[in-house]
Every structure is written in C-alpha cells, then in structure tokens.
Design an enzyme around this catalytic site. Structure first.
Site, PDB file in Angstrom:
ATOM      1  N   ARG A 167       0.816  -1.355   0.101  1.00  0.00           N
ATOM      2  CA  ARG A 167      -0.056  -0.054   0.034  1.00  0.00           C
ATOM      3  C   ARG A 167       0.701   1.300   0.088  1.00  0.00           C
ATOM      4  O   ARG A 167       0.593   2.338   0.548  1.00  0.00           O
ATOM      5  CB  ARG A 167      -1.087   0.161   1.183  1.00  0.00           C
ATOM      6  CG  ARG A 167      -1.948  -1.137   1.288  1.00  0.00           C
ATOM      7  CD  ARG A 167      -2.840  -1.045   2.335  1.00  0.00           C
ATOM      8  NE  ARG A 167      -3.548  -2.239   2.919  1.00  0.00           N
ATOM      9  CZ  ARG A 167      -4.673  -2.782   2.648  1.00  0.00           C
ATOM     10  NH1 ARG A 167      -5.261  -1.989   1.755  1.00  0.00           N
ATOM     11  NH2 ARG A 167      -5.319  -3.703   2.785  1.00  0.00           N
TER      12      ARG A 167
ATOM     13  N   LYS B 158     -15.727  -2.746   1.005  1.00  0.00           N
ATOM     14  CA  LYS B 158     -14.255  -2.770   0.436  1.00  0.00           C
ATOM     15  C   LYS B 158     -13.483  -1.660   1.052  1.00  0.00           C
ATOM     16  O   LYS B 158     -14.087  -0.682   1.655  1.00  0.00           O
ATOM     17  CB  LYS B 158     -14.428  -2.492  -1.144  1.00  0.00           C
ATOM     18  CG  LYS B 158     -15.089  -3.483  -1.691  1.00  0.00           C
ATOM     19  CD  LYS B 158     -14.589  -4.999  -1.925  1.00  0.00           C
ATOM     20  CE  LYS B 158     -15.206  -5.882  -2.841  1.00  0.00           C
ATOM     21  NZ  LYS B 158     -16.318  -6.663  -2.066  1.00  0.00           N
ATOM     22  N   ASP B 159     -12.284  -1.824   0.915  1.00  0.00           N
ATOM     23  CA  ASP B 159     -11.024  -0.925   1.640  1.00  0.00           C
ATOM     24  C   ASP B 159     -11.337   0.316   1.077  1.00  0.00           C
ATOM     25  O   ASP B 159     -11.315   0.737  -0.110  1.00  0.00           O
ATOM     26  CB  ASP B 159      -9.801  -1.517   1.560  1.00  0.00           C
ATOM     27  CG  ASP B 159      -8.531  -1.143   2.476  1.00  0.00           C
ATOM     28  OD1 ASP B 159      -9.007  -0.321   3.211  1.00  0.00           O
ATOM     29  OD2 ASP B 159      -7.658  -1.516   2.278  1.00  0.00           O
ATOM     30  N   ARG B 160     -10.925   1.361   1.882  1.00  0.00           N
ATOM     31  CA  ARG B 160     -10.508   2.644   1.535  1.00  0.00           C
ATOM     32  C   ARG B 160      -9.172   2.863   0.988  1.00  0.00           C
ATOM     33  O   ARG B 160      -8.917   3.704   0.060  1.00  0.00           O
ATOM     34  CB  ARG B 160     -10.618   3.849   2.887  1.00  0.00           C
ATOM     35  CG  ARG B 160     -10.255   5.039   2.631  1.00  0.00           C
ATOM     36  CD  ARG B 160     -10.555   6.061   3.970  1.00  0.00           C
ATOM     37  NE  ARG B 160      -9.929   5.257   5.123  1.00  0.00           N
ATOM     38  CZ  ARG B 160     -10.523   5.225   6.189  1.00  0.00           C
ATOM     39  NH1 ARG B 160     -12.047   5.674   6.197  1.00  0.00           N
ATOM     40  NH2 ARG B 160      -9.866   4.792   7.455  1.00  0.00           N
TER      41      ARG B 160
ATOM     42  N   ASP C 196     -10.349   0.457   9.455  1.00  0.00           N
ATOM     43  CA  ASP C 196     -11.426   0.592   8.401  1.00  0.00           C
ATOM     44  C   ASP C 196     -12.633  -0.263   8.639  1.00  0.00           C
ATOM     45  O   ASP C 196     -12.724  -0.471   9.903  1.00  0.00           O
ATOM     46  CB  ASP C 196     -10.672  -0.281   6.986  1.00  0.00           C
ATOM     47  CG  ASP C 196     -10.346   0.840   5.860  1.00  0.00           C
ATOM     48  OD1 ASP C 196     -11.280   1.927   5.936  1.00  0.00           O
ATOM     49  OD2 ASP C 196      -9.448   0.803   5.327  1.00  0.00           O
TER      50      ASP C 196
END
Length: 359
Positions: free
Chosen positions: A24, A82-84, A346
């Site tokens: 990331r 879903k992820d940020r 999250d």
C-alpha cells in the site's frame, strides 16, 4: 492468550522464507475486483451501479449516495465492504426511481463504470468472492520465492484467519467486544456492538485454526468435526476421521470451526476437545456468546487463479478468494511480515471480502 490481534501468536502454514517488502505505498498497489454472484438482468425496479472507488470506504460512498440522491441508507444494497486504502470495484443497488438524478452524483475518487436494472435489491453476501492484485514493493526476496509459496497455498490451502482489519486499530476491538458480551460496555449502537462481539468470535476461531496447524490437524479431519465440501458447500458430521481424512488431503473437504452463538452447536469428540481448548486460552465458555446467533467457517481456503510477476522494485501477486476471506492471510505467508497490523482502522474486513457479519 490475549484478545489483542497478534500475527506472531498465529501459526504459519508454510516454512518457505518470506520475501519481506511493503504494501500500500499507493492506493493502486492494492486492487480488489468484486466477483459478483450474478449480473443485473437489464430490467426491473432496482438500479445497479458498477463503481470504482479510491480513498473511500463502501459505507462512505453509500452515505454520499443517500445524501446527494435523497434515498434512505436501508434502500441501498451492497454485496460486500471494500477497503478505503485501495482501488476497488463493486456493484451497488438503488431504487430505480433515482435514475433520472444519477447525473447529480459526484464524489472525487469514485467513478460509475456501468449501470443496469435488476428485479431485486442487491443483498449482503451476493458475491462469489474477490479478485486481488497486490503490488509488494522493496522486497528483499524474489518473485520466484513468492510464487513458490503461493503455489503451495493454492495446492494445500491457506489458514482462513480473520485478518487484523476485523480487530480494529491496534487490534483492540475484541477486548471491548468481550465487555459488550459480558454486559459491561456502555456502547449502545447495535451495529457497533455486533461488530465488536464478532471480533471475539474471530479471535477464538483464529486460535482454533492455529491449534489445528500446531497439532497436525489442518489438512486432516478429527472425529466430531463438521466438515464442508468445497464443491457443493454441503456440511456433514465426521464420525470416522480415518475414513474421511483422505478427502481432506485431496482438498475436496475441509474442517469448519465454530463462531460461537446460541444457534450453533459446539463440536463434539476430538474436534470438540480442541475447540474447548481454544476457548480456554481466553478463559471463555460457549455461554458467553448467547447474544450471538453464531455460524460455521472453513478453517482453510484455496486461492484460485494465482499469478506472480516480477517488478523492478518487487513483484505483483494476483489471486481470487471466496467471499468472507482475507487476503492478508496469503500475504502474511508470502511476505512473513506483520501484514497490515499497523495500518489505519477501516470498516469490517476492508478489501478482504468480509461480507458476512455472522450474526
């Protein structure tokens, strides 16, 4: 054993050296494409949106849709969260009446890729799984090492651990969840309470999977197991472990673990003894989960469509997982690092497909 999430407390499946590296570095390094259970049929009372988002949780996108288009939160359908901190695609559903106003919607980092109509609202869990494309940067190890580990996981299965996202920033959610279960918490929001208590279920389940790896019962069955068929989803009681274990070793079936609750019977016999041991690590009994309905969860899953390609500064992994499973379990095995444990908190199971609340 502590309820605070800690990768070092959970046994690894593979013994290959880890590649190291970092995740990331930028949102595009972590891409998630939802694999829908069905596509919209083209007609009906519900408007389906296929969106790509970056820098937003699914919940935030839903709130903005509601605010800008004048609909209620409960009228928006999602299959999974879903992820940020990723580039993700997924389907959402809205009441069809908002279609004339859809052009008014605008949110930086969100694109509507496609629209269609369907006869029913999209429901939580209405997906097959998620396709992950993950770039690992600055890895001392090689793409070849990563490929060797990934191939072993595809053949023998990956521990189906709940990843650190389930446990919140600092891994502390389960501690507050236990206070909720014991009636000691002042939190009143039922959604927050459910999520926190689910993290206690998750901590016990993780401990069980780790124990099975330690005792050599990961790819074999125990008497008293409730095993699940990977092809049909059928569940059956294992009465003769010696007879059924070859099916597990071929990857046809796997044991399930209990996410404790009032509507799920604990395992019995040898499997039950191991599950009781996992509970006792936290000083818990099944009765503390009486406020939960409970569920069962496979102790291992098999990644599909695995790919590895080298990059100048590391490599890219690609794989598909069924719904409700966490990509961090695979990344941890490949990298042998504390994957995502220091990342920002999250929503439940970001990008890892945590679509099932188990309540």
């Amino acid at each position: 054993m502590s309820l605070i999430f800690d990768w070092s407390a959970l046994r690894e499946r593979t013994t290959f050296p880890g590649t190291g590296g970092r995740l990331r570095a930028e949102p595009a390094d972590f891409q998630v494409q939802e694999v829908p259970a069905y596509l919209p049929g083209g007609s009906g009372d519900f408007l389906y949106l296929h969106i790509e988002k970056t820098g937003h949780t699914t919940a935030h996108v839903v709130r903005e849709l509601c605010a800008q288009l004048g609909v209620r939160d409960r009228d928006v359908g999602v299959a999974g969260l879903k992820d940020r901190h990723a580039v993700t695609t997924q389907w959402l559903s809205l009441p069809g009446k908002v279609e004339p106003r859809l052009g008014e919607f605008s949110l930086p980092g969100v694109r509507i890729l496609d629209t269609s109509r369907h006869s029913n609202k999209l429901g939580l869990g209405h997906l097959h799984g998620n396709r992950f494309v993950v770039r690992v940067r600055g890895a001392p190890g090689t793409a070849e090492q990563a490929g060797e580990t990934l191939a072993a996981l595809a053949e023998h299965g990956v521990p189906n651990y709940f990843g650190p996202q389930r446990f919140g920033l600092g891994g502390l959610n389960a501690e507050e969840g236990l206070r909720v279960l014991r009636g000691e918490s002042e939190l009143r929001d039922p959604r927050v309470r459910r999520f926190l208590t689910s993290s206690v279920q998750s901590a016990v389940f993780n401990a069980l999977v780790s124990l099975r790896l330690e005792r050599g019962a990961f790819d074999r069955l125990l008497t008293g197991d409730m095993a699940k068929k990977h092809d049909t989803g059928g569940v059956f009681l294992v009465e003769d472990a010696q007879v059924e274990t070859p099916r597990a070793q071929r990857g046809e079936v796997s044991a399930t673990g209990t996410l404790f609750g009032r509507k799920v019977r604990p395992l019995t016999a040898d499997a039950g003894a191991l599950e009781t041991e996992a509970l006792s690590l936290f000083g818990l009994t099944p009765q503390v989960f009486a406020s939960r309905k409970g569920d069962r969860r496979l102790i291992r899953v098999f990644p599909a469509g695995t790919e590895v390609r080298p990059e100048d500064d590391g490599y890219v992994l690609a794989f598909t997982l069924p719904k409700g499973n966490f990509a961090t379990s695979i990344l941890r095995e490949v990298m042998k690092t504390e994957v995502d444990t220091s990342g920002p908190d999250d929503e439940a199971g970001p990008a890892e497909g945590a679509t099932e609340d188990h309540e």
